[in-house]
Design an enzyme around this catalytic site. Structure first.
Site, mmCIF file in Angstrom:
data_model
loop_
_atom_site.group_PDB
_atom_site.id
_atom_site.type_symbol
_atom_site.label_atom_id
_atom_site.label_comp_id
_atom_site.label_asym_id
_atom_site.label_seq_id
_atom_site.Cartn_x
_atom_site.Cartn_y
_atom_site.Cartn_z
ATOM 1 C CG ASP A 87 -53.203 -3.744 97.752
ATOM 2 O OD1 ASP A 87 -54.099 -3.806 96.884
ATOM 3 O OD2 ASP A 87 -52.845 -2.675 98.281
ATOM 4 C CG HIS A 91 -53.379 3.518 103.502
ATOM 5 N ND1 HIS A 91 -53.565 3.056 102.217
ATOM 6 C CD2 HIS A 91 -53.636 2.467 104.313
ATOM 7 C CE1 HIS A 91 -53.918 1.777 102.263
ATOM 8 N NE2 HIS A 91 -53.964 1.402 103.523
ATOM 9 N N GLY A 92 -52.579 6.881 106.253
ATOM 10 C CA GLY A 92 -51.860 8.044 106.751
ATOM 11 C C GLY A 92 -52.687 8.894 107.697
ATOM 12 C CB SER A 152 -51.830 6.964 111.295
ATOM 13 O OG SER A 152 -51.528 6.769 109.937
ATOM 14 C CG ASN A 201 -55.828 -3.022 108.687
ATOM 15 O OD1 ASN A 201 -56.439 -3.968 109.194
ATOM 16 N ND2 ASN A 201 -55.147 -3.136 107.566
ATOM 17 C CD GLU A 245 -57.027 -2.668 99.249
ATOM 18 O OE1 GLU A 245 -57.402 -1.484 99.366
ATOM 19 O OE2 GLU A 245 -55.920 -3.063 99.644
ATOM 20 C CG ASP A 269 -50.961 -3.738 106.319
ATOM 21 O OD1 ASP A 269 -51.997 -3.988 105.684
ATOM 22 O OD2 ASP A 269 -50.709 -2.608 106.792
ATOM 23 C CB ALA A 297 -59.663 2.206 110.327
ATOM 24 C CB SER A 298 -55.302 5.872 112.361
ATOM 25 O OG SER A 298 -54.467 4.756 112.598
#
Length: 311
Positions: free
Chosen positions: A104, A180-181, A259, A256, A134, A82, A215-216
């Protein structure tokens, strides 16, 4: 069953209107929780390893843990790097047995991104490994990935055909509003994903697998659990799961999740120690944490990704 690439997984996912879960792993309990849920739901899996996780747990330990998971589940499992940011890191993972890597280059110019991605693709394909590229930059923080709101940018659909053709990548991560996060959308705001961008990318790259990072869903149960037992996490809104399911029914073949795994483990451990302050056996607090991850992953496989029964 040996490790597999994501090629056949993505082909079936695209045709079937579902997505494969790509779950970040750092230790034994996380791997066990994810793979036990997938075994019970007969779901294909991508286990992701970030550069930070690889440094923390050691490449060899992680690969042996994943090898044990394959023996225990007999599931098709792909091991994916990742957010690899250099050719050298991608090469090391390919040489070390990964079946998929992400390069990336989104922080570079369009031309430099193509050049770097193409270099990784050529080496990876020579070794039977697939590559994710990406275009666009997601806001947020996750391990070594740190992108401010000012530096974030949506994917430009006008660039996707040229990028894929010139690099030869096998899948493409795009930016349509995820991040992210844990802090994705402020309370009081209405989360939105740019499905217009996804639809245009799908039109320009028919049949080509698209990836969503960040995508959490930031499951409130675990945030509340952390805050109820000494935490101080601000209110946050994750990506609504109905939006993720819609994306999975379109061109998105890989979603993905990181988190939510961290929140499930941390919240459960905090709760355990609040209720059992004198306990000190790691098995006692890691066992419920592993169970929480398993149930959370099971929910994702069935209700969000739709990949249960697809192994």
């Amino acid at each position: 069953m040996p490790l597999v690439t994501s090629t056949e997984m993505f082909k079936k996912a695209y045709e079937g209107g579902y997505a494969i879960g790509a779950f970040n792993v750092n230790n034994m309990e996380i791997i066990q929780g994810i793979t036990e849920a997938a075994k019970e739901e007969n779901a294909p899996l991508i286990l992701q390893v970030s550069s930070g996780a690889r440094k923390y747990a050691n490449h060899t330990y992680l690969m042996k843990l994943i090898e044990a998971a394959i023996i225990e589940t007999d599931l098709p499992i792909c091991v994916h790097l990742d957010h690899g940011d250099t050719f050298e890191l991608c090469k090391s993972c390919i040489d070390g047995g990964f079946t998929s890597v992400m390069i990336d280059g989104s922080h570079h110019s369009f031309e430099d991104n193509i050049k770097l991605t193409r270099q990784v693709v050529e080496y990876a394909h020579d070794h039977g490994v697939v590559v994710e590229g990406e275009l666009g930059r997601l806001e947020g923080v996750e391990d070594d990935v740190k992108v401010s709101a000012e530096d974030a940018s949506y994917t430009n659909p006008a660039q996707v055909q040229e990028f894929v053709q010139r690099t030869g990548v096998d899948s493409l991560a795009i930016a349509i509003g995820t991040s992210h996060g844990a802090y994705k959308f402020k309370p009081g705001t209405k989360p939105q994903l740019r499905f217009d961008i996804l639809e245009e990318v799908e039109r320009l790259l028919p049949g080509f697998p698209i990836v969503l990072h960040g995508a959490s869903s930031v499951i409130p149960e675990f945030v509340e659990m952390i805050n109820a037992h000494g935490g101080n996490m601000p209110d946050a809104i994750g990506v609504p799961e109905d939006m993720l399911r819609r994306a999975a029914s379109m061109a998105v073949c890989k979603i993905n999740i990181d988190s939510d795994l961290r929140l499930a483990m941390t919240g459960t451990i905090r709760k355990y120690f609040a209720e059992n302050p004198s306990h000190f056996d790691p098995r006692q607090y890691l066992k419920p944490a592993r169970a929480a991850i398993k149930e959370m992953v099971r929910h994702k496989l069935i209700d969000v990704l739709g990949c249960n029964g697809k192994a």
